[in-house]
Design a protein around this motif. Structure first.
Motif, PDB file in Angstrom:
ATOM      1  N   ARG A  83       0.857  -1.190   0.000  1.00  0.00           N
ATOM      2  CA  ARG A  83       0.000   0.000   0.000  1.00  0.00           C
ATOM      3  C   ARG A  83       0.888   1.233   0.000  1.00  0.00           C
ATOM      4  N   ASP A  84       0.392   2.322  -0.500  1.00  0.00           N
ATOM      5  CA  ASP A  84       1.125   3.580  -0.426  1.00  0.00           C
ATOM      6  C   ASP A  84       1.615   3.756   1.021  1.00  0.00           C
ATOM      7  N   PRO A  85       2.932   3.789   1.243  1.00  0.00           N
ATOM      8  CA  PRO A  85       3.443   3.831   2.616  1.00  0.00           C
ATOM      9  C   PRO A  85       3.016   5.084   3.374  1.00  0.00           C
ATOM     10  N   ARG A  86       2.722   6.163   2.666  1.00  0.00           N
ATOM     11  CA  ARG A  86       2.262   7.382   3.344  1.00  0.00           C
ATOM     12  C   ARG A  86       0.898   7.151   3.977  1.00  0.00           C
ATOM     13  N   ASP A  87       0.022   6.417   3.275  1.00  0.00           N
ATOM     14  CA  ASP A  87      -1.279   6.072   3.853  1.00  0.00           C
ATOM     15  C   ASP A  87      -1.126   5.045   4.971  1.00  0.00           C
ATOM     16  N   GLY A 121      -5.172   7.687  -0.529  1.00  0.00           N
ATOM     17  CA  GLY A 121      -4.818   9.103  -0.491  1.00  0.00           C
ATOM     18  C   GLY A 121      -5.131   9.782   0.818  1.00  0.00           C
ATOM     19  N   ASP A 122      -5.314   9.016   1.886  1.00  0.00           N
ATOM     20  CA  ASP A 122      -5.700   9.624   3.162  1.00  0.00           C
ATOM     21  C   ASP A 122      -4.609  10.547   3.700  1.00  0.00           C
ATOM     22  N   HIS A 123      -3.345  10.292   3.339  1.00  0.00           N
ATOM     23  CA  HIS A 123      -2.272  11.176   3.822  1.00  0.00           C
ATOM     24  C   HIS A 123      -2.462  12.606   3.328  1.00  0.00           C
ATOM     25  N   LYS A 124      -3.061  12.750   2.141  1.00  0.00           N
ATOM     26  CA  LYS A 124      -3.296  14.094   1.601  1.00  0.00           C
ATOM     27  C   LYS A 124      -4.359  14.839   2.397  1.00  0.00           C
ATOM     28  N   ARG A 125      -5.259  14.085   3.016  1.00  0.00           N
ATOM     29  CA  ARG A 125      -6.349  14.697   3.778  1.00  0.00           C
ATOM     30  C   ARG A 125      -5.967  14.946   5.231  1.00  0.00           C
ATOM     31  N   LYS A 126      -4.966  14.247   5.737  1.00  0.00           N
ATOM     32  CA  LYS A 126      -4.671  14.295   7.164  1.00  0.00           C
ATOM     33  C   LYS A 126      -3.387  15.041   7.514  1.00  0.00           C
ATOM     34  N   VAL A 160      11.049   4.122  -3.007  1.00  0.00           N
ATOM     35  CA  VAL A 160      10.041   3.058  -3.103  1.00  0.00           C
ATOM     36  C   VAL A 160       8.736   3.570  -3.704  1.00  0.00           C
ATOM     37  N   LEU A 161       8.439   4.849  -3.533  1.00  0.00           N
ATOM     38  CA  LEU A 161       7.258   5.403  -4.188  1.00  0.00           C
ATOM     39  C   LEU A 161       7.401   5.287  -5.702  1.00  0.00           C
TER      40      LEU A 161
END
Length: 244
Positions: free
Chosen positions: A88-92, A215-220, A236-237
């Motif tokens: 999964r996107d590691p930022r999320d 994309g939750d990292h963009k919202r939080k 890795v991205l």
């Protein structure tokens, strides 16, 4: 049939992916021996439990569940198994890990594990979201790099993405079906369809399935936090085609 182990990282939808994989594996005729469920109940740390269990792993006919801890991704037995990797996107993942550690994750049963978890929860809460994700970013860089190496050394493996699982579930299921050469029969589809319902009406930080939309990292996160994360996680991205 060559035995199968799934690898993932925490907060990549691995729990539900594992349950769905169990349905596929049973339909295919695999024996089921989910090591991680035993490790959860053990006083040993997951890497130690997996290492100890390694001598019992059969190379034919068994599905061994999903290994999330990066310390379980160096087992000598891995080259002898088929591998399914879910990322999964590691930022999320980092955002999800914060909400899980700071509130929703169940406490371990083993007393020593429970005490360590409670201490870590307090530390996570004290950090706050943005500080936490920056502190843990290098850890997720390492986790994804380990999975990259596993995927590269298993030409007969399967790489799955959380984002496909929740946004294009039919494709995600089809890829598993084709990899295992197990048709998605009406009976099997009936088994997995309830598990594969990823709808969340309202975000709830107290629930394990808090929210599922990529994309939750963009919202939080603060914009400056995202810039720093993109810099740390850039290799890795790019490797796994996550946009920065």
């Amino acid at each position: 049939m060559k035995s199968v182990l799934a690898v993932s990282m925490h907060k990549a939808g691995s729990s539900i992916a594992d349950l769905i994989l169990v349905d596929f594996m049973r339909a295919k005729g695999y024996e089921i021996d989910r090591i991680a469920t035993k490790a959860w109940k053990s006083p040993l740390a997951a890497p130690d439990f997996f290492l100890q269990y390694q001598s019992s792993i059969k190379t034919d006919g068994v599905y061994y569940g999903i290994a999330r801890h990066p310390g379980t991704h160096d087992l000598n037995i891995l080259p002898k198994l088929r591998i399914i990797a879910q990322i999964r996107d590691p930022r999320d993942c980092l955002v999800s890990a914060y909400f899980s550690l700071s509130g929703s994750h169940a406490l371990p049963a083993a007393p020593e594990k429970r005490a360590r978890f409670v201490e870590r929860r307090a530390q996570t809460q004290a950090l706050g979201l943005d500080n936490y994700v920056l502190q843990e970013a290098d850890d997720y860089l390492m986790r994804m790099d380990k999975i990259r190496k596993i995927v590269e050394t298993h030409p007969d493996g399967l790489l799955l993405k959380y984002e496909t699982m929740v946004c294009n579930t039919d494709l995600w299921l089809t890829r598993i079906s084709e990899f295992l050469e197990q048709p998605l029969s009406e009976a099997l589809l009936h088994q997995v369809q309830d598990k594969a319902d990823f709808s969340v009406a309202v975000e709830d930080a107290a629930r394990h399935k808090r929210q599922v939309t990529p994309g939750d990292h963009k919202r939080k996160l603060k914009p400056e936090t995202i810039v720093r994360l993109n810099d740390i996680l850039g290799p890795v991205l790019r490797e796994f085609d996550y946009a920065t």
